[in-house]
Motif scaffolding. Structure first.
Motif, PDB file in Angstrom:
ATOM      1  N   LEU A   1       0.818  -1.214   0.000  1.00 49.65           N
ATOM      2  CA  LEU A   1       0.000   0.000   0.000  1.00 49.65           C
ATOM      3  C   LEU A   1       0.852   1.264   0.000  1.00 49.65           C
ATOM      4  CD1 LEU A   1      -2.796  -0.974   2.547  1.00 49.65           C
ATOM      5  CD2 LEU A   1      -3.038  -0.686   0.073  1.00 49.65           C
TER       6      LEU A   1
ATOM      7  N   ASN B   1       1.333   3.320  -3.061  1.00 48.06           N
ATOM      8  CA  ASN B   1       0.182   4.119  -3.494  1.00 48.06           C
ATOM      9  C   ASN B   1      -0.526   3.519  -4.704  1.00 48.06           C
ATOM     10  OD1 ASN B   1      -1.548   6.311  -3.138  1.00 48.06           O
ATOM     11  ND2 ASN B   1      -0.447   7.565  -4.615  1.00 48.06           N
ATOM     12  N   PRO B   2      -0.944   2.249  -4.613  1.00 50.18           N
ATOM     13  CA  PRO B   2      -1.573   1.600  -5.763  1.00 50.18           C
ATOM     14  C   PRO B   2      -3.039   1.999  -5.926  1.00 50.18           C
ATOM     15  CG  PRO B   2      -1.562   0.099  -3.915  1.00 50.18           C
ATOM     16  CD  PRO B   2      -0.841   1.337  -3.447  1.00 50.18           C
ATOM     17  N   SER B   3      -3.513   1.892  -7.143  1.00 50.53           N
ATOM     18  CA  SER B   3      -4.946   1.958  -7.420  1.00 50.53           C
ATOM     19  C   SER B   3      -5.538   0.557  -7.427  1.00 50.53           C
ATOM     20  CB  SER B   3      -5.198   2.627  -8.779  1.00 50.53           C
ATOM     21  OG  SER B   3      -4.715   3.954  -8.776  1.00 50.53           O
TER      22      SER B   3
ATOM     23  N   LEU C   1      -4.515  -3.447  -6.048  1.00 54.58           N
ATOM     24  CA  LEU C   1      -3.618  -4.241  -5.217  1.00 54.58           C
ATOM     25  C   LEU C   1      -3.835  -5.713  -5.501  1.00 54.58           C
ATOM     26  CD1 LEU C   1      -1.528  -4.391  -2.921  1.00 54.58           C
ATOM     27  CD2 LEU C   1      -3.437  -4.432  -1.302  1.00 54.58           C
TER      28      LEU C   1
ATOM     29  N   ARG D   1     -10.120  -1.893   0.495  1.00 54.74           N
ATOM     30  CA  ARG D   1     -11.119  -1.506  -0.504  1.00 54.74           C
ATOM     31  C   ARG D   1     -11.820  -0.205  -0.097  1.00 54.74           C
ATOM     32  NH1 ARG D   1     -15.846  -4.148  -2.768  1.00 54.74           N
ATOM     33  NH2 ARG D   1     -16.354  -5.030  -0.741  1.00 54.74           N
TER      34      ARG D   1
ATOM     35  N   VAL E   1      -8.912   1.469  -2.885  1.00 57.16           N
ATOM     36  CA  VAL E   1      -8.028   0.607  -3.671  1.00 57.16           C
ATOM     37  C   VAL E   1      -8.814  -0.631  -4.110  1.00 57.16           C
ATOM     38  CG1 VAL E   1      -5.890  -0.732  -3.675  1.00 57.16           C
ATOM     39  CG2 VAL E   1      -6.017   1.415  -2.390  1.00 57.16           C
TER      40      VAL E   1
END
Length: 242
Positions: free
Chosen positions: A151, A154-156, A158, A183, A187
């Motif tokens: 995390l 900085n993912p959109s 995962l 979620r 994400v």
């Protein structure tokens, strides 16, 4: 968020993944299930950039990322937590997550990365262990650290590879709550899992793989009622509760 179109991967004469297509929607928790050897982890390796596909295309948020290496996909918003957790053992928990924050965004300054790491330790329940060396953590804490590091990039989207593996039932429920929280933070999640109650409790939709191919797609109720899925993976009604 993700659109796979005919993804395939060959290793010599072995067809590990064959013509896999699916769509992963924004805000969705999507599960990928199937028997051992079905090609699930190979698929995750194709999605995350560990492997280049032998055929097919992958789009991330509308962008064709098929040719991008793993680090470029990470910078584009695709994070991954691995089944086998390998933190930097002598670094502290906070330092491990800080590294994720620095890696995930080129040009990120150290003070901002440290601040982001603190926020993620709070979110994942690891703040009290921030100054521990990573090798001192329990298995559940290791899993939380792996998610926190992912995390931190900085993912959109995962990707989670069997993050419940090895956990006791109570610990698995804590991990389920953690994934739900991911979620809720905005994400989208795609996860591989063998524990069917976890899939039932978490997944909005399920993709079932067998022998490298997609066998079925739909809600948990739909795929577990499919005779092909029962035959290939669940075996019996009891398989739903294994």
């Amino acid at each position: 968020m993700l659109r796979a179109e005919g993804l395939s991967k060959r290793f010599g004469g072995l067809k590990a993944v064959q013509d896999v297509s699916f769509t992963h929607h924004q805000g969705e928790i999507l599960a990928v299930i199937g028997p051992n050897g079905a090609g699930k982890t190979t698929l995750l390796n194709l999605l995350s950039g560990v492997y280049r596909p032998s055929a097919g295309r992958l789009h991330l948020m509308g962008r064709d990322v098929t040719a991008l290496p793993m680090e470029a996909r990470c910078h584009a918003g695709l994070g991954r937590a691995f089944q086998i957790v390998r933190p930097f053992p002598e670094m502290t928990v906070h330092e491990n997550v800080t590294v994720g924050a620095l890696f995930g965004k080129p040009g990120q300054r150290l003070p901002e990365a440290r601040e982001r790491a603190w926020a993620l330790l709070d979110r994942t329940g690891l703040a009290a262990h921030a100054d521990k060396a990573a090798h001192e953590l329990t298995l559940l804490q290791d899993k939380r650290l792996e998610v926190a590091r992912a995390l931190a990039t900085n993912p959109s989207v995962l990707l989670l590879d069997e993050v419940m593996a090895g956990l006791r039932p109570g610990e698995a429920q804590e991990a389920v709550a953690l994934v739900r929280g991911v979620r809720e933070s905005g994400v989208s999640v795609l996860f591989i899992e063998h524990i069917m109650p976890v899939v039932r409790d978490l997944a909005d939709r399920v993709v079932v793989m067998d022998q490298g191919q997609v066998l079925a797609q739909g809600t948990y109720r739909e795929v577990t009622a499919d005779p092909r899925v029962v035959s290939a993976y669940l075996g019996t009604e009891e398989g739903l509760h294994a």
